[in-house]
Write a protein that holds these residues in place. Structure first.
Motif, short mmCIF file in Angstrom:
data_model
loop_
_atom_site.label_atom_id
_atom_site.label_comp_id
_atom_site.label_asym_id
_atom_site.label_seq_id
_atom_site.Cartn_x
_atom_site.Cartn_y
_atom_site.Cartn_z
N SER A 44 0.82 -1.22 0.00
CA SER A 44 0.00 0.00 0.00
C SER A 44 0.85 1.27 0.00
O SER A 44 0.38 2.34 -0.36
CB SER A 44 -0.95 0.00 1.19
OG SER A 44 -0.23 -0.07 2.40
N GLU A 45 2.13 1.15 0.40
CA GLU A 45 3.03 2.31 0.39
C GLU A 45 3.64 2.51 -1.00
O GLU A 45 3.98 3.63 -1.38
CB GLU A 45 4.17 2.10 1.41
CG GLU A 45 3.71 1.84 2.81
CD GLU A 45 3.03 3.03 3.44
OE1 GLU A 45 3.42 4.17 3.14
OE2 GLU A 45 2.08 2.82 4.23
N ILE A 46 3.79 1.42 -1.74
CA ILE A 46 4.50 1.48 -3.03
C ILE A 46 3.56 1.50 -4.22
O ILE A 46 3.74 2.26 -5.17
CB ILE A 46 5.47 0.27 -3.15
CG1 ILE A 46 6.49 0.31 -2.01
CG2 ILE A 46 6.16 0.25 -4.49
CD1 ILE A 46 7.30 -0.95 -1.88
N LEU A 47 2.53 0.66 -4.17
CA LEU A 47 1.66 0.47 -5.33
C LEU A 47 0.36 1.28 -5.21
O LEU A 47 -0.19 1.42 -4.11
CB LEU A 47 1.32 -1.01 -5.49
CG LEU A 47 2.51 -1.97 -5.63
CD1 LEU A 47 2.03 -3.40 -5.59
CD2 LEU A 47 3.27 -1.69 -6.90
N VAL A 48 -0.10 1.78 -6.35
CA VAL A 48 -1.40 2.46 -6.41
C VAL A 48 -2.19 1.91 -7.59
O VAL A 48 -1.60 1.45 -8.57
CB VAL A 48 -1.24 4.00 -6.54
CG1 VAL A 48 -0.67 4.60 -5.27
CG2 VAL A 48 -0.39 4.37 -7.73
N ASP A 49 -3.50 1.94 -7.48
CA ASP A 49 -4.31 1.47 -8.59
C ASP A 49 -4.52 2.59 -9.61
O ASP A 49 -3.94 3.68 -9.49
CB ASP A 49 -5.65 0.89 -8.10
CG ASP A 49 -6.51 1.92 -7.39
OD1 ASP A 49 -6.17 3.12 -7.43
OD2 ASP A 49 -7.53 1.52 -6.80
N SER A 50 -5.35 2.35 -10.59
CA SER A 50 -5.55 3.33 -11.68
C SER A 50 -6.18 4.63 -11.20
O SER A 50 -6.06 5.67 -11.83
CB SER A 50 -6.40 2.71 -12.79
OG SER A 50 -7.66 2.31 -12.27
N GLN A 51 -6.84 4.59 -10.04
CA GLN A 51 -7.47 5.80 -9.50
C GLN A 51 -6.58 6.52 -8.48
O GLN A 51 -6.99 7.49 -7.86
CB GLN A 51 -8.81 5.43 -8.84
CG GLN A 51 -9.79 4.84 -9.83
CD GLN A 51 -11.00 4.23 -9.15
OE1 GLN A 51 -11.00 4.04 -7.94
NE2 GLN A 51 -12.01 3.93 -9.93
N GLY A 52 -5.37 6.00 -8.27
CA GLY A 52 -4.43 6.64 -7.35
C GLY A 52 -4.58 6.22 -5.90
O GLY A 52 -3.93 6.77 -5.02
N LYS A 53 -5.42 5.21 -5.63
CA LYS A 53 -5.61 4.72 -4.26
C LYS A 53 -4.54 3.67 -3.95
O LYS A 53 -4.14 2.91 -4.84
CB LYS A 53 -6.99 4.11 -4.10
CG LYS A 53 -8.12 5.10 -4.23
CD LYS A 53 -9.45 4.42 -4.06
CE LYS A 53 -10.59 5.40 -4.25
NZ LYS A 53 -11.90 4.76 -4.21
N PRO A 54 -4.10 3.60 -2.67
CA PRO A 54 -3.11 2.58 -2.30
C PRO A 54 -3.65 1.17 -2.58
O PRO A 54 -4.81 0.89 -2.32
CB PRO A 54 -2.90 2.79 -0.81
CG PRO A 54 -3.39 4.16 -0.53
CD PRO A 54 -4.45 4.46 -1.55
N LEU A 55 -2.79 0.32 -3.09
CA LEU A 55 -3.17 -1.05 -3.45
C LEU A 55 -2.58 -2.01 -2.43
O LEU A 55 -1.37 -2.06 -2.23
CB LEU A 55 -2.65 -1.37 -4.85
CG LEU A 55 -3.09 -2.69 -5.47
CD1 LEU A 55 -4.60 -2.69 -5.68
CD2 LEU A 55 -2.40 -2.90 -6.79
#
Length: 197
Positions: A44-55
């Motif tokens: 969740s600190e490194i990856l984000v989804d297409s909407q910019g939310k933490p993944l």
């Protein structure tokens, strides 16, 4: 009617004896794994989804722990030499509190999973003249360093706990137990209700 109620109560108690230990064990394992995963999961600190939310990727924290342990094992076995280990120990000696915690945890870990397991010799110790005996694990066979020749150190684990006591006893007061250390440890930790089938 009483017979039906008694039968239902009997079934309920038998079901309780199966479901509660299973449920508690699964819950505890799930809780530990989820805590480790949540604490060490950096997705969740490194990856984000297409909407910019933490993944958040479940299981990545556990995978991180496994990879770190494997890399540490490979490095210690193949790369880190004795001079580096000695330098590390000298550096560690300058931090008394950290050294105490590190060495205590290291010794406890090695006692169960190291190459030289410490709790592998279960013994029966005669405690008093009335025939009282305790189950323990022989941890030191030679106590000459403490000026106690003919004495040994025995670790007595406590039931329903990982705490215990180290007691110095005379060699003639101990008797080896012809069972595996795992069976005897399970017997003692469970308060004597399981482990020696």
């Amino acid at each position: 009617m009483k017979r039906i109620f008694r039968a239902l109560l009997n079934y309920f108690i038998k079901g309780l004896l199966i479901v509660v230990p299973l449920g508690a064990a699964f819950f505890l394992i799930f809780w530990i794994i989820s805590r480790i995963d949540t604490s060490l999961n950096l997705s969740s600190e490194i990856l984000v989804d297409s909407q910019g939310k933490p993944l958040y990727i479940p299981g990545l924290g556990i995978l991180n722990v496994v990879v770190i342990i494997l890399i540490a094992g490979i490095l210690v076995t193949n790369v880190i030499t004795d001079p580096i280990k000695k330098w590390f120990m000298r550096w560690l000696n300058r931090l008394p509190l950290f050294k105490f915690l590190y060495s205590s945890i290291k010794d406890l870990t090695e006692a169960f999973v190291g190459e030289e397991k410490k709790f592998n010799e279960p013994v029966l110790v005669e405690v008093n003249e009335f025939g009282l005996k305790k189950i323990g694990f022989l941890v030191q066979k030679d106590m000459k360093a403490l000026d106690l020749p003919g004495e040994v150190a025995v670790y007595f684990p406590m039931s329903y706990s990982f705490a215990g006591q180290v007691v110095i006893v005379s060699v003639d007061k101990i008797k080896p137990i012809n069972r595996s250390a795992a069976e005897v440890m399970k017997f003692v930790i469970s308060g004597g209700v399981s482990g020696l089938e």
